[in-house]
Scaffold this motif. Structure first.
Motif, PDB file in Angstrom:
ATOM      1  N   TRP A   1     -15.590   3.052 -19.922  1.00  0.00           N
ATOM      2  CA  TRP A   1     -14.995   3.475 -21.201  1.00  0.00           C
ATOM      3  C   TRP A   1     -14.336   4.852 -21.153  1.00  0.00           C
ATOM      4  O   TRP A   1     -13.561   5.189 -22.026  1.00  0.00           O
TER       5      TRP A   1
ATOM      6  N   ALA B   1     -19.721  -9.435 -26.937  1.00  0.00           N
ATOM      7  CA  ALA B   1     -18.277  -9.649 -26.827  1.00  0.00           C
ATOM      8  C   ALA B   1     -17.926 -11.129 -26.870  1.00  0.00           C
ATOM      9  O   ALA B   1     -16.845 -11.508 -27.349  1.00  0.00           O
TER      10      ALA B   1
ATOM     11  N   THR C   1     -16.571 -12.655 -30.093  1.00  0.00           N
ATOM     12  CA  THR C   1     -15.382 -12.056 -30.703  1.00  0.00           C
ATOM     13  C   THR C   1     -14.125 -12.814 -30.312  1.00  0.00           C
ATOM     14  O   THR C   1     -14.145 -13.713 -29.476  1.00  0.00           O
TER      15      THR C   1
ATOM     16  N   ARG D   1     -13.374  -8.295 -23.800  1.00  0.00           N
ATOM     17  CA  ARG D   1     -13.229  -6.884 -24.151  1.00  0.00           C
ATOM     18  C   ARG D   1     -14.531  -6.320 -24.731  1.00  0.00           C
ATOM     19  O   ARG D   1     -15.058  -6.844 -25.711  1.00  0.00           O
TER      20      ARG D   1
ATOM     21  N   PRO E   1     -16.156  -2.914 -26.364  1.00  0.00           N
ATOM     22  CA  PRO E   1     -15.860  -1.577 -26.898  1.00  0.00           C
ATOM     23  C   PRO E   1     -16.884  -0.557 -26.431  1.00  0.00           C
ATOM     24  O   PRO E   1     -17.981  -0.914 -25.975  1.00  0.00           O
ATOM     25  N   PRO E   2     -16.550   0.737 -26.526  1.00  0.00           N
ATOM     26  CA  PRO E   2     -17.507   1.785 -26.136  1.00  0.00           C
ATOM     27  C   PRO E   2     -18.782   1.706 -26.965  1.00  0.00           C
ATOM     28  O   PRO E   2     -18.794   1.204 -28.095  1.00  0.00           O
TER      29      PRO E   2
ATOM     30  N   ARG F   1     -13.917  11.280 -27.855  1.00  0.00           N
ATOM     31  CA  ARG F   1     -13.335  10.100 -28.510  1.00  0.00           C
ATOM     32  C   ARG F   1     -11.882   9.863 -28.093  1.00  0.00           C
ATOM     33  O   ARG F   1     -11.417   8.727 -28.078  1.00  0.00           O
TER      34      ARG F   1
ATOM     35  N   THR G   1     -11.892   4.139 -24.198  1.00  0.00           N
ATOM     36  CA  THR G   1     -11.182   2.881 -24.387  1.00  0.00           C
ATOM     37  C   THR G   1     -12.107   1.726 -24.021  1.00  0.00           C
ATOM     38  O   THR G   1     -13.150   1.919 -23.397  1.00  0.00           O
ATOM     39  N   ASP G   2     -11.716   0.525 -24.401  1.00  0.00           N
ATOM     40  CA  ASP G   2     -12.543  -0.649 -24.129  1.00  0.00           C
ATOM     41  C   ASP G   2     -12.637  -0.914 -22.626  1.00  0.00           C
ATOM     42  O   ASP G   2     -11.810  -0.447 -21.832  1.00  0.00           O
ATOM     43  N   GLU G   3     -13.652  -1.687 -22.249  1.00  0.00           N
ATOM     44  CA  GLU G   3     -13.878  -2.065 -20.855  1.00  0.00           C
ATOM     45  C   GLU G   3     -13.790  -3.579 -20.735  1.00  0.00           C
ATOM     46  O   GLU G   3     -14.124  -4.307 -21.678  1.00  0.00           O
TER      47      GLU G   3
END
Length: 246
Positions: free
Chosen positions: A16, A130, A133, A138, A140-141, A164, A168-170
Motif C-alpha cells: 500500500w 475483497a 466487492t 483490489r 484497500p489500505p 495518506r 494506494t490499493d494492493e
C-alpha cells in the motif's frame, strides 16, 4: 560523520505504500556517505497507473531485480519493510551475488514456496473481504485505528496526512503468489531483523525469528520501540540500526 566506506542501500516499501515512505531514512543514510535507492513498486507512487489484477509478488521482485541490474549495483544492502520481506527474499534468490546483506524491517520472512498468506494468516481476511466487492482483486489500505495504533503505527496528525498521500490499493496476487527460495546461494547471505515492538495492533502476530540464520550464523535481531511504519516515526533510530551491519 560520513562513513569511509560507501555502501549501496536499496530500500523497499511494504504493501500500500510507495518509495517516499523511506525519504527520512534515505536522507540520513545519504548524509552518512552512502548511496540510497528507494523505488516505488508497480502499482505505487510513480507506477500507480500500473495497478491491476496481474500485478503480483513476482512483478515486485522483477521491479527490484531490474533496478539492481539496470544500475549495475553490487554489494547491495537490501532492506524490506513488512510485505517487502517477501520481495527482498525473492530478489536475493534471483541475484544472490549482488546482495551483501538482507535486512527485514518488521517484515514477513518466508521460506521456499510460501506466500504472504502463509507467513501472515491475517492477510486471508483481507482477501476474503475483497472477494465480496465489485473488484475482488483490489485490497484497500488498512484503516486508521485509535491511538496508540494509528495508521500503520503513525499517530502524529501531520505524519498521518503525509502518509495518506502515498497509500494506494494492493493487488490480491501480491499476497497469493509464493516466493521461490531454491538457490542455495541466497541462504548464505547474512540477515538482520528489526522488530517494531510495543504497539502491535490486536490480532497481529509475528513469526519468531529463529536463533540461527540460514547461513549458520547467530541471528541478528534488534527491537525498536515504535509502530509499524518506523521509517516515518523513528527514522534516526532505524538509520542507526541499518548502519550497524552494512
Amino acid at each position: 560523520m560520513p562513513s569511509r566506506t560507501q555502501h549501496t542501500y536499496v530500500l523497499v516499501h511494504g504493501a500500500w505504500h510507495d518509495g517516499r515512505v523511506w525519504s527520512r531514512v534515505a536522507a540520513l543514510l545519504t548524509a552518512a556517505g552512502h548511496r540510497v535507492l528507494a523505488p516505488s513498486l508497480s502499482g505505487h507512487g510513480d507506477k500507480a497507473h500500473l495497478l491491476g489484477p496481474r500485478i503480483g509478488l513476482t512483478t515486485h521482485i522483477d521491479d527490484v531485480v531490474d533496478l539492481v541490474l539496470d544500475q549495475d549495483l553490487d554489494d547491495v544492502v537490501l532492506v524490506g519493510h513488512s510485505y517487502a520481506g517477501m520481495v527482498v527474499s525473492g530478489v536475493a534468490n534471483r541475484i544472490p551475488k549482488r546482495v551483501a546483506r538482507l535486512v527485514y524491517v518488521d517484515a514477513m520472512v518466508p521460506v521456499h514456496g510460501e506466500s504472504a498468506v502463509d507467513v501472515m494468516p491475517l492477510t486471508r481476511a483481507l482477501i476474503d473481504g475483497a472477494a465480496a466487492t465489485a473488484e475482488p482483486w483490489r485490497i484497500p489500505p488498512l484503516p486508521e485505528l485509535p491511538a496508540p495504533y494509528g495508521l500503520f503505527g503513525v499517530t502524529d496528525p501531520d505524519d498521518v496526512a503525509w502518509l495518506r498521500t502515498m497509500l494506494t490499493d494492493e493487488s490480491v496476487l501480491c499476497f497469493q503468489q509464493p516466493v521461490e527460495l531454491d538457490d542455495p546461494a541466497q541462504a548464505l547471505i547474512p540477515r538482520t531483523h528489526v522488530l517494531c515492538v510495543g504497539d502491535e495492533p490486536p490480532g497481529v502476530t509475528r513469526r519468531p525469528v529463529p536463533p540461527t540464520q540460514p547461513n549458520g550464523e547467530p541471528s541478528r535481531v534488534h527491537e525498536l520501540r515504535s509502530g509499524h511504519d518506523c521509517m516515518i516515526t523513528h527514522p534516526g533510530e532505524l538509520a542507526d540500526l541499518l548502519l550497524l551491519h552494512p
